[in-house]
Scaffold this motif. Structure first.
Motif, short mmCIF file in Angstrom:
data_model
loop_
_atom_site.label_atom_id
_atom_site.label_comp_id
_atom_site.label_asym_id
_atom_site.label_seq_id
_atom_site.Cartn_x
_atom_site.Cartn_y
_atom_site.Cartn_z
N LYS A 1 0.83 -1.21 0.00
CA LYS A 1 0.00 0.00 0.00
C LYS A 1 0.87 1.26 0.00
O LYS A 1 0.58 2.23 -0.71
N LEU A 2 1.95 1.23 0.78
CA LEU A 2 2.84 2.40 0.84
C LEU A 2 3.54 2.62 -0.49
O LEU A 2 3.67 3.75 -0.96
N LYS A 3 4.00 1.53 -1.11
CA LYS A 3 4.70 1.66 -2.40
C LYS A 3 3.79 2.29 -3.45
O LYS A 3 4.21 3.16 -4.23
N ILE A 4 2.52 1.87 -3.46
CA ILE A 4 1.59 2.38 -4.48
C ILE A 4 1.20 3.82 -4.19
O ILE A 4 1.24 4.69 -5.06
N THR A 5 0.85 4.09 -2.93
CA THR A 5 0.31 5.41 -2.58
C THR A 5 1.39 6.49 -2.56
O THR A 5 1.13 7.64 -2.90
N ALA A 6 2.60 6.12 -2.13
CA ALA A 6 3.67 7.11 -2.02
C ALA A 6 4.65 7.02 -3.18
O ALA A 6 5.79 7.50 -3.08
N ALA A 7 4.23 6.41 -4.28
CA ALA A 7 5.11 6.32 -5.46
C ALA A 7 5.51 7.72 -5.92
O ALA A 7 4.68 8.63 -5.97
N GLY A 8 6.78 7.88 -6.21
CA GLY A 8 7.27 9.20 -6.64
C GLY A 8 7.90 10.00 -5.53
O GLY A 8 8.44 11.08 -5.78
N THR A 9 7.83 9.50 -4.29
CA THR A 9 8.51 10.18 -3.19
C THR A 9 10.00 9.84 -3.30
O THR A 9 10.41 8.70 -3.05
N ASP A 10 10.80 10.81 -3.68
CA ASP A 10 12.18 10.56 -4.07
C ASP A 10 13.06 10.02 -2.95
O ASP A 10 13.99 9.24 -3.19
N ASN A 11 12.82 10.46 -1.71
CA ASN A 11 13.74 10.06 -0.63
C ASN A 11 13.19 8.94 0.25
O ASN A 11 13.55 8.81 1.41
N LEU A 12 12.30 8.11 -0.33
CA LEU A 12 11.68 7.02 0.42
C LEU A 12 11.91 5.68 -0.26
O LEU A 12 11.67 5.53 -1.47
N SER A 13 12.41 4.70 0.51
CA SER A 13 12.52 3.31 0.04
C SER A 13 11.64 2.45 0.93
O SER A 13 11.60 2.63 2.15
N VAL A 14 10.92 1.51 0.33
CA VAL A 14 10.01 0.63 1.08
C VAL A 14 10.54 -0.79 1.01
O VAL A 14 10.81 -1.32 -0.08
N VAL A 15 10.70 -1.41 2.18
CA VAL A 15 11.29 -2.75 2.28
C VAL A 15 10.42 -3.63 3.18
O VAL A 15 9.98 -3.18 4.24
N GLN A 16 10.18 -4.86 2.74
CA GLN A 16 9.51 -5.81 3.62
C GLN A 16 10.57 -6.63 4.34
O GLN A 16 11.49 -7.17 3.73
N GLY A 17 10.48 -6.69 5.67
CA GLY A 17 11.49 -7.41 6.44
C GLY A 17 11.12 -7.49 7.90
O GLY A 17 10.14 -6.89 8.36
N SER A 18 11.94 -8.23 8.64
CA SER A 18 11.70 -8.47 10.05
C SER A 18 12.63 -7.63 10.92
O SER A 18 13.81 -7.44 10.58
N ALA A 19 12.13 -7.18 12.06
CA ALA A 19 12.95 -6.42 13.00
C ALA A 19 14.05 -7.28 13.61
O ALA A 19 15.06 -6.75 14.08
N GLU A 20 13.88 -8.60 13.58
CA GLU A 20 14.87 -9.50 14.16
C GLU A 20 16.03 -9.78 13.20
O GLU A 20 17.08 -10.26 13.63
N ARG A 21 15.84 -9.44 11.94
CA ARG A 21 16.90 -9.63 10.92
C ARG A 21 16.82 -8.47 9.93
O ARG A 21 16.31 -8.62 8.83
N LEU A 22 17.34 -7.34 10.32
CA LEU A 22 17.24 -6.15 9.48
C LEU A 22 18.11 -6.31 8.23
O LEU A 22 19.32 -6.60 8.35
N PRO A 23 17.54 -6.11 7.06
CA PRO A 23 18.31 -6.29 5.81
C PRO A 23 19.12 -5.05 5.47
O PRO A 23 19.02 -4.50 4.37
N LEU A 24 19.95 -4.61 6.43
CA LEU A 24 20.75 -3.40 6.26
C LEU A 24 22.18 -3.67 6.73
O LEU A 24 22.39 -4.47 7.66
N PRO A 25 23.16 -2.99 6.14
CA PRO A 25 24.55 -3.16 6.60
C PRO A 25 24.78 -2.57 7.98
O PRO A 25 23.99 -1.76 8.47
N ASP A 26 25.88 -2.94 8.60
CA ASP A 26 26.27 -2.36 9.89
C ASP A 26 26.48 -0.86 9.74
O ASP A 26 26.99 -0.37 8.72
N ALA A 27 26.11 -0.12 10.78
CA ALA A 27 26.37 1.33 10.87
C ALA A 27 25.96 2.06 9.60
O ALA A 27 26.71 2.87 9.06
#
Length: 403
Positions: free
Chosen positions: A115-141
């Motif tokens: 819903k966020l991807k569709i509704t906020a499409a075109g927001t340049d400084n926003l990335s939408v990711v599906q994931g779990s708080a227990e395994r964040l798909p982001l690099p360290d620091a």
């Protein structure tokens, strides 16, 4: 921690995703928690932050507080919105960081991220990711700040989620969150109905324990900047009763990531702090059991010690008067704790039985000593403590709607 109170991690995840998929797809449906723009305003969001939010996203707002009260997000930041839901906080954060910053909106629920991807499409400084708080798909620091609103209480392994937040934040990075905490932990087995997790109470943590989790992970300058009765806004009378029974409420917290994580030794020193254990015993209604154990230890433990030490060639002079007073003190402490329990479960039986047991022990100690009489008193006191514990658990089960 793979399961809590009988739930598997998968069951909890399915229950959470099912509920918040409904919030995303049918926000006008009746829910046990407040949703939408009216909830935002009631929680303290300024009107100027809401006026430009897309109505479909605002309708699916399901936060528990106003995390921006902690002012952790600065211009130019790279921000993680943990448990972003419909993304209202993500869009507000996007305005705060400006074109030079970026917001990563992460949520477990596919319907919310879609819903966020569709509704906020075109927001340049926003990335939408599906994931779990227990395994964040982001690099360290990799992020400057984190914002979260009502997500952590829905996470099974909170210690791991907090460690993940610490990992992805840069040293000195800032964290703001609003979440549900409780005064007393839920101690009955709730596996009969995993949907209770999305009541936002069963999965919540005692306030002091939640703050301690962040301190153990290496967060500093932890400050509670807001606290309110979130559940007073619930349209469900049962949810309000459950929340009141466990002292559930919402807090808003701000903190800063330390330069490095504490050593294992320091982490365990915090976890083994006797003050934390005493608080935990009190909140779980186990002080009566603990006092009884001390009474038994002071009586029969001392007796065993007196008998064993001479076999090791060690002499021990025992003041029988002081010994009796110590036993009596712990016995009366047990009685006091059990009497306090009757105010919660409204059953006088355990208190009456504890009174009889205490009187029997005191008679044996100070009037006419017989070992069998003393033992009988302890049996009565132990039965009263177990009865009190059972009554507490039955009261919790009744409030939670469990058979």
């Amino acid at each position: 921690m793979v399961a809590i109170l009988g739930y598997s991690s998968r069951q909890i995840s399915d229950a959470v995703q099912g509920m918040y998929s409904a919030v995303a797809d049918t926000p006008d449906s009746p829910f046990h928690f407040p949703v939408g723009g009216s909830a935002c305003r009631a929680l303290g969001y300024p009107e100027e932050q809401l006026v430009d939010l897309p109505p479909p996203l605002l309708a699916s707002f399901a936060g528990v507080g106003y995390p921006f009260r902690a002012r952790a997000i600065h211009y130019g930041d790279r921000v993680l919105d943990l448990g972003a839901g419909a993304g209202n906080d993500s869009l507000i954060a996007g305005r705060l960081v400006g074109p030079d910053g970026r917001v990563i909106a992460l949520d477990l629920t596919a319907a919310m991220t879609r819903k966020l991807k569709i509704t906020a499409a075109g927001t340049d400084n926003l990335s939408v990711v599906q994931g779990s708080a227990e395994r964040l798909p982001l690099p360290d620091a990799s992020v400057d700040s984190i914002t979260s609103n009502g997500a952590l209480n829905l996470v099974p392994d909170k210690r791991r989620a907090v460690a993940e937040m610490f990992r992805v934040l840069k040293p000195g990075g800032r964290l703001q969150l609003a979440d549900v905490v409780i005064h007393r932990p839920v101690s009955v087995d709730c596996h009969e109905d995993p949907r209770l997790w999305v009541e936002c109470v069963v999965g919540a943590t005692v306030r002091e324990e939640l703050l301690a989790l962040f301190a153990e992970a290496g967060f500093e300058e932890i400050e509670v900047v807001g606290s309110h009765d979130y559940f007073a806004l619930s349209p469900s009378a049962q949810t309000r009763e459950v929340a009141a029974s466990f002292g559930a409420h919402a807090i808003e917290v701000g903190m800063r990531r330390g330069e490095s994580a504490p050593s294992r030794l320091r982490q365990w020193a915090r976890r083994l702090d006797p003050r934390r254990w005493l608080l935990l015993l009190r909140r779980r209604g186990l002080l009566g059991i603990a006092a009884l154990c001390l009474a038994l230890l002071s009586c029969y433990g001392t007796l065993a010690l007196v008998g064993l030490l001479p076999l090791l060639g060690i002499g021990l002079a025992l003041d029988e008067g002081a010994w009796a007073l110590a036993i009596a003190a712990f016995v009366l402490l047990t009685l006091t704790m059990l009497a306090a329990g009757s105010r919660r479960h409204h059953a006088v039986g355990p208190t009456l039985l504890a009174t009889a047991g205490s009187a029997t022990i005191l008679y044996a100690l100070f009037v006419d000593y017989h070992a069998s009489v003393e033992l009988a008193g302890f049996v009565l006191l132990a039965a009263a403590a177990l009865w009190d514990l059972r009554q507490r658990r039955r009261q919790e089960a009744r409030v939670l709607g469990l058979s």
